[in-house]
Design a protein around this motif. Structure first.
Motif, PDB file in Angstrom:
ATOM      1  N   UNK A  23      34.965  19.559 -37.747  1.00 36.01           N
ATOM      2  CA  UNK A  23      35.072  20.010 -39.004  1.00 36.01           C
ATOM      3  C   UNK A  23      36.122  21.460 -39.799  1.00 36.01           C
ATOM      4  N   UNK A  24      36.716  21.402 -40.904  1.00 28.32           N
ATOM      5  CA  UNK A  24      37.361  21.567 -41.656  1.00 28.32           C
ATOM      6  C   UNK A  24      36.980  23.389 -40.804  1.00 28.32           C
ATOM      7  N   UNK A  25      37.993  24.539 -40.832  1.00 32.04           N
ATOM      8  CA  UNK A  25      36.639  25.531 -40.838  1.00 32.04           C
ATOM      9  C   UNK A  25      37.705  26.687 -41.606  1.00 32.04           C
ATOM     10  N   UNK A  26      37.412  27.578 -41.417  1.00 31.83           N
ATOM     11  CA  UNK A  26      38.142  29.057 -41.963  1.00 31.83           C
ATOM     12  C   UNK A  26      37.169  30.312 -41.227  1.00 31.83           C
ATOM     13  N   UNK A  27      38.530  30.502 -40.416  1.00 30.61           N
ATOM     14  CA  UNK A  27      38.081  31.769 -39.870  1.00 30.61           C
ATOM     15  C   UNK A  27      38.997  33.974 -40.155  1.00 30.61           C
ATOM     16  N   UNK A  41      42.668  41.019 -30.362  1.00 30.38           N
ATOM     17  CA  UNK A  41      42.229  40.066 -31.788  1.00 30.38           C
ATOM     18  C   UNK A  41      40.362  39.901 -31.875  1.00 30.38           C
ATOM     19  N   UNK A  42      40.319  40.300 -33.200  1.00 27.92           N
ATOM     20  CA  UNK A  42      38.678  39.470 -32.690  1.00 27.92           C
ATOM     21  C   UNK A  42      38.572  38.499 -34.076  1.00 27.92           C
ATOM     22  N   UNK A  43      38.234  37.455 -33.610  1.00 29.45           N
ATOM     23  CA  UNK A  43      38.467  36.556 -34.710  1.00 29.45           C
ATOM     24  C   UNK A  43      36.360  36.313 -35.267  1.00 29.45           C
ATOM     25  N   UNK A  44      36.111  36.271 -36.295  1.00 26.56           N
ATOM     26  CA  UNK A  44      35.101  36.041 -37.318  1.00 26.56           C
ATOM     27  C   UNK A  44      34.801  34.559 -37.349  1.00 26.56           C
ATOM     28  N   UNK A  46      32.164  31.607 -40.000  1.00 30.51           N
ATOM     29  CA  UNK A  46      31.567  31.779 -41.529  1.00 30.51           C
ATOM     30  C   UNK A  46      30.712  32.205 -41.313  1.00 30.51           C
ATOM     31  N   UNK A  47      29.393  32.708 -40.356  1.00 29.54           N
ATOM     32  CA  UNK A  47      28.244  33.232 -40.373  1.00 29.54           C
ATOM     33  C   UNK A  47      28.854  34.651 -40.056  1.00 29.54           C
ATOM     34  N   UNK A  48      29.932  35.434 -39.855  1.00 27.10           N
ATOM     35  CA  UNK A  48      30.109  36.049 -40.432  1.00 27.10           C
ATOM     36  C   UNK A  48      30.696  37.603 -39.206  1.00 27.10           C
ATOM     37  N   UNK A  49      29.930  36.328 -37.704  1.00 23.67           N
ATOM     38  CA  UNK A  49      29.614  37.157 -36.403  1.00 23.67           C
ATOM     39  C   UNK A  49      31.009  36.902 -36.133  1.00 23.67           C
ATOM     40  N   UNK A  50      31.608  37.673 -34.468  1.00 22.14           N
ATOM     41  CA  UNK A  50      31.953  37.481 -33.583  1.00 22.14           C
ATOM     42  C   UNK A  50      32.490  35.759 -33.188  1.00 22.14           C
ATOM     43  N   UNK A  51      32.994  35.608 -32.972  1.00 18.57           N
ATOM     44  CA  UNK A  51      33.443  34.205 -32.320  1.00 18.57           C
ATOM     45  C   UNK A  51      34.234  33.939 -31.520  1.00 18.57           C
ATOM     46  N   UNK A  52      35.443  34.631 -31.655  1.00 17.19           N
ATOM     47  CA  UNK A  52      36.419  34.649 -30.373  1.00 17.19           C
ATOM     48  C   UNK A  52      36.521  35.861 -30.011  1.00 17.19           C
ATOM     49  N   UNK A  53      37.303  36.660 -28.806  1.00 16.94           N
ATOM     50  CA  UNK A  53      37.660  38.148 -28.791  1.00 16.94           C
ATOM     51  C   UNK A  53      39.178  37.868 -27.938  1.00 16.94           C
ATOM     52  N   UNK A  54      40.044  38.305 -27.857  1.00 13.55           N
ATOM     53  CA  UNK A  54      41.371  38.470 -26.681  1.00 13.55           C
ATOM     54  C   UNK A  54      41.543  39.742 -26.945  1.00 13.55           C
ATOM     55  N   UNK A  55      41.399  40.367 -25.996  1.00 16.68           N
ATOM     56  CA  UNK A  55      42.275  40.998 -24.535  1.00 16.68           C
ATOM     57  C   UNK A  55      43.645  41.561 -24.098  1.00 16.68           C
ATOM     58  N   UNK A  56      44.204  42.053 -23.746  1.00 16.99           N
ATOM     59  CA  UNK A  56      45.122  41.774 -22.896  1.00 16.99           C
ATOM     60  C   UNK A  56      45.088  43.264 -21.661  1.00 16.99           C
ATOM     61  N   UNK A  57      44.090  44.499 -21.657  1.00 16.80           N
ATOM     62  CA  UNK A  57      43.450  45.114 -21.157  1.00 16.80           C
ATOM     63  C   UNK A  57      44.955  46.413 -20.284  1.00 16.80           C
TER      64      UNK A  57
END
Length: 196
Positions: A23-27, A41-44, A46-57
């Motif tokens: 489905x189309x989505x807005x993040x 970075x952090x991706x939220x 549609x529910x406002x919760x964390x969906x994904x995160x990116x780290x390089x440590x």
């Protein structure tokens, strides 16, 4: 903890037939890491919760970043391959058992100052284009035979019309493309612009 809510928007992408990928989505993409002393970075969702995160440590602009789901399971690793002035980024998927797949999933090559070419390897062999990737907060991802936009990235705007900083973005993804692929491309653009 407060939740970040995306604006209710209508999708700028045409509706597809019944065989949609997703489905189309807005993040909401926040170009900051949740891990102390790390870049990412952090991706939220549609529910406002964390969906994904990116780290390089590691240091900013590192050679490898890890794209994870909300539980910390690695989904993609993205590596910079440099040959002098020719830079390319390759993304590798992770299998359900946590092992990295040996062949790249997609690769991105900067083709001119304001754009990049994307090649998806494997059975689909689709090609995408990133227009405006040198701008940190406003670009489009196009693909398919007709070259139509499959995703758009812009600075996030609140319901009252206040435009947030350059590190808070709204990502609108159409239904005809894999959302994980588009999110991976957003990460590569962040790497190109040395935001991660």
């Amino acid at each position: 903890m407060a939740k970040i809510q995306p604006l209710p928007e209508t999708s700028p992408f045409p509706s597809s037939s019944a065989n949609e990928l997703q489905k189309p989505a807005v993040y909401t993409v926040w170009m900051k890491s949740l891990v102390f002393n790390s870049y990412g970075c952090t991706v939220y969702g549609a529910d406002g919760g964390i969906a994904f995160r990116v780290d390089n440590y590691g240091c900013k602009g590192g050679r490898e970043v890890f794209f994870m789901d909300r539980t910390g399971k690695t989904l993609i690793s993205i590596r910079r391959k440099s040959f002098g002035m020719f830079k390319r980024w390759e993304a590798f998927r992770y299998a359900d058992d946590g092992e990295e797949v040996k062949k790249p999933w997609f690769s991105v090559q900067k083709v001119h100052k304001n754009g990049a070419a994307v090649k998806v390897h494997g059975s689909t062999g689709r090609a995408y284009r990133i227009d405006g990737c040198s701008r940190k907060s406003d670009y489009r991802i196009s693909g398919g035979a007709d070259g139509a936009a499959v995703a758009a990235i812009a600075r996030k705007q609140t319901a009252s019309g206040v435009v947030l900083g350059e590190d808070v973005l709204t990502l609108t993804v159409g239904s005809e493309v894999d959302h994980l692929l588009v999110l991976g491309l957003v990460v590569v653009c962040g790497l190109m612009n040395r935001c991660l």
